[in-house]
Write an enzyme that holds these catalytic residues in place. Structure first.
Site, short mmCIF file in Angstrom:
data_model
loop_
_atom_site.label_atom_id
_atom_site.label_comp_id
_atom_site.label_asym_id
_atom_site.label_seq_id
_atom_site.Cartn_x
_atom_site.Cartn_y
_atom_site.Cartn_z
CG ASP A 30 38.84 -51.52 9.90
OD1 ASP A 30 38.26 -50.25 9.53
OD2 ASP A 30 38.65 -52.63 9.78
CG PHE A 152 25.74 -33.71 8.71
CD1 PHE A 152 24.29 -34.37 8.49
CD2 PHE A 152 26.06 -33.40 9.95
CE1 PHE A 152 23.64 -34.48 9.54
CE2 PHE A 152 25.03 -33.56 10.81
CZ PHE A 152 23.79 -34.06 10.84
CE LYS A 204 23.96 -39.30 7.66
NZ LYS A 204 25.30 -38.61 7.05
CG PHE A 249 22.16 -31.38 -2.98
CD1 PHE A 249 23.53 -30.68 -2.56
CD2 PHE A 249 22.44 -32.62 -2.85
CE1 PHE A 249 24.42 -31.24 -1.87
CE2 PHE A 249 23.49 -33.47 -2.43
CZ PHE A 249 24.62 -32.52 -2.04
CG LEU A 250 17.80 -27.03 -6.27
CD1 LEU A 250 17.07 -25.65 -6.25
CD2 LEU A 250 16.62 -28.07 -6.22
N GLY A 257 23.19 -41.13 -6.55
CA GLY A 257 23.65 -42.64 -6.10
C GLY A 257 24.71 -42.44 -5.15
CB CYS A 260 24.97 -41.60 1.76
SG CYS A 260 26.78 -42.20 2.48
CE LYS A 263 24.09 -46.92 3.99
NZ LYS A 263 24.28 -46.95 5.44
C1 UGA Z 1 25.78 -37.49 1.06
C2 UGA Z 1 25.47 -36.16 1.82
O1 UGA Z 1 25.45 -35.20 0.93
C3 UGA Z 1 26.47 -35.93 2.89
O2 UGA Z 1 25.93 -34.76 3.87
C4 UGA Z 1 26.38 -37.12 3.97
O3 UGA Z 1 27.26 -37.19 5.17
C5 UGA Z 1 26.71 -38.46 3.32
O4 UGA Z 1 25.80 -38.73 2.29
C6 UGA Z 1 26.59 -39.53 4.01
O5 UGA Z 1 25.39 -39.93 4.48
O6 UGA Z 1 27.66 -40.35 4.33
P1 UGA Z 1 27.69 -38.32 -0.68
O7 UGA Z 1 26.90 -39.58 -0.77
O8 UGA Z 1 29.17 -38.06 -0.22
O9 UGA Z 1 27.18 -37.17 0.61
O10 UGA Z 1 27.29 -37.52 -1.80
P2 UGA Z 1 26.67 -36.01 -2.30
O11 UGA Z 1 27.54 -35.01 -2.51
O12 UGA Z 1 25.60 -36.00 -1.50
O13 UGA Z 1 25.86 -36.82 -3.81
C7 UGA Z 1 24.97 -37.88 -3.84
C8 UGA Z 1 24.69 -38.10 -5.17
O14 UGA Z 1 23.63 -37.03 -5.72
C9 UGA Z 1 25.75 -38.11 -6.15
O15 UGA Z 1 25.57 -39.22 -7.04
C10 UGA Z 1 25.57 -36.83 -6.96
O16 UGA Z 1 25.88 -36.81 -8.26
C11 UGA Z 1 24.13 -36.57 -6.82
N1 UGA Z 1 23.62 -35.06 -7.14
C12 UGA Z 1 24.23 -34.31 -5.91
C13 UGA Z 1 22.87 -34.70 -8.12
O17 UGA Z 1 22.57 -35.26 -8.87
N2 UGA Z 1 22.70 -33.44 -8.07
C14 UGA Z 1 22.81 -32.40 -7.13
O18 UGA Z 1 22.66 -31.31 -7.09
C15 UGA Z 1 23.84 -32.88 -6.08
#
Ligand code: UGA
Length: 429
Positions: A30, A152, A204, A249-250, A257, A260, A263
């Protein structure tokens, strides 16, 4: 195998620790000297379940070390992963300056064949640019391959996502580097998908956008459920049991938020535009996400009538459970919007309070979850931490001036809350 990982953010650090855990020798590089010193001294800059132990064990075993020098990594390792940030530009595009700088630095140190693997989330065709850049800045004619290997992992579940991936995507121009990467990933026993570089890069953004789409779909459904008296969790279960749809994811809530989805969605819309395609579907996914937050704030306002001078206790600050990350956190946005309306905020989060302090200068940070409700006119649930289900609801009701809860994550059972004497509102139920 000897590998180097450039960039020790979430992806870089967890990837390095997991590769070391399965027996590879890893150097994590880093440019931030204070971060390297922290890691060398046994500190971990982020909270991620299981990471601490993994790093400590592998440093002790001599398989994992930290360095401030790209040259150090390039000299030692056959495979060099790029895992540096790709932040958003003001127009929604992607700032690739860190990627370009690392490609130039690698080029300056190349003396023998290396595989340069891009793990950062990048626009399609970035691999081609990385290859051109290395070729241009490499003084001698050294052979190298560029590979796209998107990540992922989810924050909060990063170690398990890396140790047991659903799939490993390897995008390459020739079979030579693919074989080495397959060997590298063999201990994880995951299905491997080999593609061309552009397809891997697209996978991705396509994956993250599709997951965001699922969340917006169910949030739109929640609005219909509220208008019709249906229950969005029952609808999600009913459609999710169809294997073609899937239940993951439902979960309706405050919208997505984090660092990831928001953006990457904007980046993908921009990338599509640059490729001549108007991705209106994804624009609507983004609109629904913004509307979901507006609807939630309106729900609080409708319940309290006037927000100004109301004491509101907010459960949750992180963008989701199991993390201390507050970047683009819907919970922080709720707090900031309520504060702007003149609310007096008391807030609690199991992990994210330190990082949230600078963002909420006027809020009272409450260490003990069961003290949060003291003197509150309402409680708001903003993050899906499972711990919140253990809240002492009887005590909370007694501490509050009015037993009102607005649950943005559907953590509690509406019938039970009513029985306990709460005015309880949630999402799509
Ligand atoms: C996400 C993807 O899930 C990963 O596969 C990916 O590698 C990552 O982005 C990345 O690009 O680095 P992450 O941002 O850590 O991962 O979090 P998630 O678990 O995906 O949740 C994202 C947002 O969606 C959170 O705010 C969460 O509260 C919301 N969410 C998730 C919901 O509102 N409802 C759901 O059913 C699932």
């Amino acid at each position: 195998m000897d590998i180097a990982i450039i960039g020790t953010g979430y992806v870089g650090l967890v990837t390095g620790a997991c590769f070391a855990e399965v027996g590879h020798r890893v150097v994590c590089v880093d440019s931030d000297e204070s971060k390297v010193r922290l890691l060398q001294g046994g500190g971990i800059p982020i909270y991620e379940p299981g990471l601490d132990e993994l790093v400590r064990a592998n440093v002790a075993a001599g398989r994992l070390r930290f360095s401030g020098s790209v040259r150090d990594g390039v000299e030692e390792a056959l495979v060099i992963f790029i895992a540096v940030p790709t932040p958003p530009l003001p127009d929604g595009g992607v700032d690739l300056s860190f990627i370009e700088a690392v490609a130039r630095e690698i080029a300056g140190c190349l003396t023998e064949y290396r595989i340069v693997v891009d793990k950062s989330t990048v626009p399609v065709k970035t691999g081609e640019k990385v290859a051109e850049t290395i070729k241009r800045y490499c003084k001698s004619r050294v052979d190298f391959d560029v590979v796209s290997n998107p990540e992922f992992l989810r924050e909060g579940f990063a170690v398990q996502d890396l140790m047991r991936p659903d799939r490993v995507v390897i995008g390459a121009r020739s079979p030579r580097p693919v074989q080495r990467l397959k060997e590298l990933y063999a201990p994880f026993q995951a299905p491997v998908i080999v593609t061309d570089i552009n397809s891997a890069e697209l996978i991705k953004h396509a994956a993250n956008s599709f997951l965001a789409l699922k969340i917006s779909y169910i949030n739109a459904m929640a609005a219909l459920c509220e208008a019709s008296g249906a229950n969005v969790q029952e609808v999600a279960n009913g459609i999710g049991m169809d294997k073609r749809i899937g239940r993951a994811f439902l979960d309706a809530g405050l919208g997505f938020g984090g660092s990831c989805f928001p953006k990457d969605l904007s980046a993908f819309i921009k990338i599509a535009e640059q490729l001549g395609y108007d991705f209106a579907l994804l624009k609507e996914v983004r609109n629904i996400n913004a509307q979901q937050m507006d609807r939630f704030i309106r729900k609080i306002a409708d319940t309290l009538w006037v927000i100004k001078d109301k004491r509101i206790g907010v459960l949750g600050l992180a963008f989701k459970q199991n993390t201390d990350d507050v970047r683009q956190s819907p919970a922080i946005e709720v707090c900031q919007r309520l504060a702007r309306e003149g609310a007096i905020l008391r807030v609690h989060d199991p992990r994210a309070m330190e990082k949230a302090k600078a963002l909420l200068p006027d809020a009272t940070f409450v260490e003990e979850m069961n003290d949060l409700a003291e003197g509150c006119d309402a409680l708001v649930v903003a993050t899906e931490w499972p711990e919140f289900k253990q809240l002492d609801l009887d005590r909370a009701r007694r501490l509050m001036t009015h037993p009102i809860m607005i649950d943005g994550r559907n953590l509690f059972d509406p019938n039970e809350m009513e029985r306990l004497g709460f005015i309880y509102k949630s999402i799509g139920r």
